[in-house]
Motif scaffolding. Structure first.
Motif, PDB file in Angstrom:
ATOM      1  N   TYR A 314       0.843  -1.195   0.000  1.00 44.55           N
ATOM      2  CA  TYR A 314       0.000   0.000   0.000  1.00 44.55           C
ATOM      3  C   TYR A 314       0.880   1.247   0.000  1.00 44.55           C
ATOM      4  CZ  TYR A 314      -4.401  -2.455   1.194  1.00 44.55           C
ATOM      5  OH  TYR A 314      -5.511  -3.248   1.187  1.00 44.55           O
ATOM      6  N   GLU A 318      -3.169   5.050   1.599  1.00 48.21           N
ATOM      7  CA  GLU A 318      -4.027   4.428   0.586  1.00 48.21           C
ATOM      8  C   GLU A 318      -5.148   3.637   1.256  1.00 48.21           C
ATOM      9  OE1 GLU A 318      -3.672   1.770  -3.510  1.00 48.21           O
ATOM     10  OE2 GLU A 318      -1.954   1.903  -2.155  1.00 48.21           O
ATOM     11  N   ASP A 325     -12.172  -5.351  -6.208  1.00 53.28           N
ATOM     12  CA  ASP A 325     -10.792  -5.333  -6.713  1.00 53.28           C
ATOM     13  C   ASP A 325     -10.239  -6.742  -6.853  1.00 53.28           C
ATOM     14  OD1 ASP A 325     -10.996  -2.533  -6.478  1.00 53.28           O
ATOM     15  OD2 ASP A 325     -10.439  -2.665  -4.364  1.00 53.28           O
ATOM     16  N   LEU A 387      -4.073  -4.685  -6.678  1.00 47.42           N
ATOM     17  CA  LEU A 387      -3.826  -3.252  -6.474  1.00 47.42           C
ATOM     18  C   LEU A 387      -4.004  -2.474  -7.779  1.00 47.42           C
ATOM     19  CD1 LEU A 387      -0.827  -3.350  -3.989  1.00 47.42           C
ATOM     20  CD2 LEU A 387      -3.117  -2.448  -3.541  1.00 47.42           C
ATOM     21  N   LYS A 390      -7.644  -2.090  -8.123  1.00 45.06           N
ATOM     22  CA  LYS A 390      -8.143  -1.101  -7.163  1.00 45.06           C
ATOM     23  C   LYS A 390      -7.874   0.316  -7.652  1.00 45.06           C
ATOM     24  CE  LYS A 390      -7.151   0.593  -2.479  1.00 45.06           C
ATOM     25  NZ  LYS A 390      -6.598   1.892  -2.922  1.00 45.06           N
ATOM     26  N   ARG A 391      -6.643   0.558  -8.072  1.00 38.53           N
ATOM     27  CA  ARG A 391      -6.270   1.916  -8.495  1.00 38.53           C
ATOM     28  C   ARG A 391      -6.966   2.297  -9.795  1.00 38.53           C
ATOM     29  NH1 ARG A 391      -0.213   0.248  -6.574  1.00 38.53           N
ATOM     30  NH2 ARG A 391      -0.591   0.624  -4.325  1.00 38.53           N
ATOM     31  N   SER A 392      -7.181   1.322 -10.681  1.00 42.57           N
ATOM     32  CA  SER A 392      -7.942   1.589 -11.906  1.00 42.57           C
ATOM     33  C   SER A 392      -9.384   1.942 -11.573  1.00 42.57           C
ATOM     34  CB  SER A 392      -7.912   0.365 -12.834  1.00 42.57           C
ATOM     35  OG  SER A 392      -6.606   0.078 -13.260  1.00 42.57           O
ATOM     36  N   GLU A 394     -10.499   3.232  -8.736  1.00 38.36           N
ATOM     37  CA  GLU A 394     -10.541   4.551  -8.098  1.00 38.36           C
ATOM     38  C   GLU A 394     -10.347   5.665  -9.120  1.00 38.36           C
ATOM     39  OE1 GLU A 394      -8.910   3.222  -3.664  1.00 38.36           O
ATOM     40  OE2 GLU A 394      -7.497   3.961  -5.178  1.00 38.36           O
ATOM     41  N   LYS A 395      -9.416   5.433 -10.062  1.00 36.97           N
ATOM     42  CA  LYS A 395      -9.189   6.435 -11.105  1.00 36.97           C
ATOM     43  C   LYS A 395     -10.437   6.586 -11.966  1.00 36.97           C
ATOM     44  CE  LYS A 395      -5.200   6.422 -13.283  1.00 36.97           C
ATOM     45  NZ  LYS A 395      -4.131   6.034 -14.252  1.00 36.97           N
TER      46      LYS A 395
END
Length: 657
Positions: A314, A318, A325, A387, A390-392, A394-395
């Protein structure tokens, strides 16, 4: 107003077959095709219970020409002879008595340890709901035959005679009744889906589906059950091994209740291209999951999050991962069993056992912890991909909120797109918008257009190549956002991590025609292609619906000595005109839309009666996509090969002067 009596004689109870025939949805969940299908599954379930207990290794299902169906097994045969304890024939209990059967004392009996059917409803209810039902049973050295019509045994419907057949088993043929179900023509794909699922969760049992309507037969067999199935699903597209584990135990849903046995099997892997979750309990496919679904979500998030923290993956501050995810890359199938099962209803689409949930949660947690320790390299790949997911997500969510905020505001005087020129008419079926190359073209088109129904949208600068860019970058482009605002119908997003961005609604399109109008030169072609690429990636339905056009602008203006003017749109037209005229001519090459006078613009580009519009189509979507990606995508070698093979065909289009 007529008053209806409601007195003591108004109360009545349904008896016999009427309990199902008049209210089939109470038992089967529906009086339509879905309920009819469920009645078939009830009969199949009984044969599966027999085979799973070790009685027979093959089940044959036949769909007949008249839409009746036969299920034949190699089990012990249904007991239908006289029952001294009940002082009745067992056929009466099994086929005509609700809540009668051999599956009520599972904790104290070895008849069925893990049974798909527990309530004693299925066989009787299916018989009640049938136009007719014929039964053949072989057991104890006898052949028994039974015949029912409309839920009732016919006068000579039961017979018993000695048999030399060594194999035992039951064969049930019935036709669902149109007086009970609205539809009885069960499609073959339903049988295929259900029987395949049952072969997956009952390893070693061979299922044969025969179809008299199509004259085809299908065979289903999974030697290693859900392990083989998960391997089949991923078919080499997983980035981790297929992990399998199973355990059994016993427990209670509540302290004051009797304990019961539970067994669970889990097979899972991870993939960048495939995700799937399927749950089965006592062989029944749980469409809505229930207890197993809650167990999987809790255990997976707990163990993956724990591993991410252990590996220090992380970033600072984060947020923790969610199951979404994990699920984006997860392929997982569970197959659980219990001697006591609480279904949400008779259709068995979800179970509610608290101990099943707690037991499965603990089993998955402990086994995943061991798997991650013993396969650390694969474990790192898994958490890295989770991860990324997850980040995709959130973006995409940030982009969606920004896009919604940007596009959600209705265009008006206070929220106008810069330099956009609207038309007066409001009816979308009569409006058209010209997407123009630059401010200079805006000037001449503004003077040339019919302001009643023609709007203008100039493009300032070069538009982003939407095939190469990520969505977050695309939606940071002011030009693209302005174009989307003007079109009004939102965008279509199909990728896994960006489904939330899909805001498309064709009914909100503000135009009957979207017309791309650029100079007839290399720069103009490039801008046109970029706009088309943007529409193709973000709003492909506009092309499929025939809403997108290209306005051809003339390449040459030819004036004769006597004042006649001819516009040629390409070299071929110019040469053809020169060939047939004997007059002295003056040829002027077009220098751009912005330098054309309004009369010329109206006549050649904007007047519906004289302009040339090319409708953009996608007769072959795959071919179109391939061409866009060759010319504008990341495949440099493919683009080089294409130019080498086809470049000569386009030489006349080059501006080499």
């Amino acid at each position: 107003m007529n008053k209806k009596n409601y007195d003591n004689e108004s109360i009545q109870s349904l008896k016999g077959a009427d309990r199902v025939r008049k209210r089939p949805s109470v038992i089967f969940g529906s009086d339509g095709l879905e309920g009819c299908q469920h009645s078939f599954f009830e009969i199949l379930s009984n044969s599966i219970d027999e085979a799973r207990e070790g009685y027979g290794k093959e089940i044959v299902v036949t769909r007949h020409q008249d839409w009746s169906v036969t299920v034949e097994d190699q089990g012990r045969g249904i007991p239908v002879d006289y029952n001294a304890k009940e002082e009745r024939y067992n056929w009466e209990l099994v086929f005509t008595e609700m809540y009668a059967g051999g599956k009520y004392n599972n904790n104290d009996s070895d008849v069925y340890e893990y049974s798909l059917g527990l309530n004693g409803l299925g066989l009787c209810a299916t018989q009640y709901s049938s136009e007719y039902m014929d039964v053949e049973i072989y057991r104890d050295g006898f052949e028994y035959t039974l015949h029912f019509e409309k839920g009732e045994m016919t006068p000579d419907g039961f017979s018993k005679k000695p048999s030399t057949r060594r194999k035992t088993g039951s064969k049930i043929t019935w036709r669902p009744d149109l007086d009970v179900f609205k539809e009885v023509q069960i499609p073959i794909d339903y049988y295929q889906d259900v029987i395949k699922k049952q072969s997956i969760v009952n390893p070693g049992i061979r299922f044969i589906l025969k179809d008299e309507i199509s004259d085809l037969a299908h065979e289903y067999f999974y030697e290693n059950g859900i392990y083989d199935y998960v391997s089949e699903i991923t078919d080499g597209q997983a980035f981790a091994d297929v992990f399998y584990f199973e355990e059994q135990g016993a427990g209670k849903d509540r302290e004051d209740m009797k304990p019961y046995k539970v067994k669970t099997q889990v097979a899972l892997t991870f993939s960048n291209t495939i995700n799937k979750l399927e749950y089965f309990h006592n062989s029944s496919y749980l469409e809505h999951g229930g207890s197993p679904d809650k167990a999987v979500k809790s255990a997976l998030v707990y163990e993956v999050d724990k591993l991410i923290k252990k590996l220090n993956k992380y970033t600072k501050n984060e947020k923790k991962i969610t199951f979404v995810d994990v699920q984006d890359s997860l392929v997982l199938v569970t197959n659980s069993f219990s001697t006591t099962t609480s279904y949400e209803n008779q259709t068995k689409k979800a179970i509610t056992n608290k101990f099943v949930q707690d037991f499965m949660t603990d089993v998955i947690k402990r086994n995943l912890e061991i798997i991650f320790i013993e396969n650390i390299e694969q474990a790192e790949k898994i958490v890295d991909q989770v991860l990324i997911n997850k980040r995709s997500r959130e973006k995409a969510e940030t982009t969606r909120l920004n896009l919604k905020k940007t596009l959600g505001t209705k265009m008006d005087v206070t929220n106008r797109v810069k330099k956009f020129v609207d038309c007066r008419i409001k009816d979308p079926s009569n409006r058209e918008v010209y997407i123009l190359e630059g401010d200079s073209a805006l000037g001449s088109c503004k003077l040339a257009r019919d302001s009643e129904f023609q709007a203008l949208m100039p493009i300032r600068g070069k538009i982003l190549n939407c095939l190469k860019a990520d969505y977050d970058k695309i939606f940071q482009s002011d030009i693209i956002i302005d174009l989307i605002k003007v079109l009004g119908c939102g965008v279509e997003i199909k990728t896994r991590h960006n489904k939330e961005l899909d805001t498309f609604n064709l009914d909100n399109l503000r135009w009957d025609k979207v017309i791309i109008c650029t100079d007839a030169d290399v720069d103009g072609f490039h801008i046109r292609t970029m706009v088309l690429t943007m529409i193709y990636r973000l709003i492909p339905t506009l092309i499929e619906e025939g809403k997108v056009f290209i306005a051809e602008s003339p390449l040459f203006e030819i004036t004769t000595s006597d004042g006649e003017t001819f516009f040629a749109y390409n070299e071929k037209e110019k040469n053809a005109y020169l060939k047939k005229t004997n007059k002295k001519v003056n040829i002027q090459r077009s220098k751009g839309l912005g330098e054309n006078d309004p009369d010329m613009m109206w006549q050649t580009t904007m007047c519906p009666a004289t302009r040339r519009l090319i409708r953009v189509t996608t007769d072959d979507v795959f071919e179109t996509q391939s061409m866009f990606e060759i010319l504008l995508g990341d495949d440099l070698n493919g683009r080089k090969d294409f130019i080498e093979e086809n470049g000569e065909l386009y030489l006349e289009m080059l501006d080499l002067s």
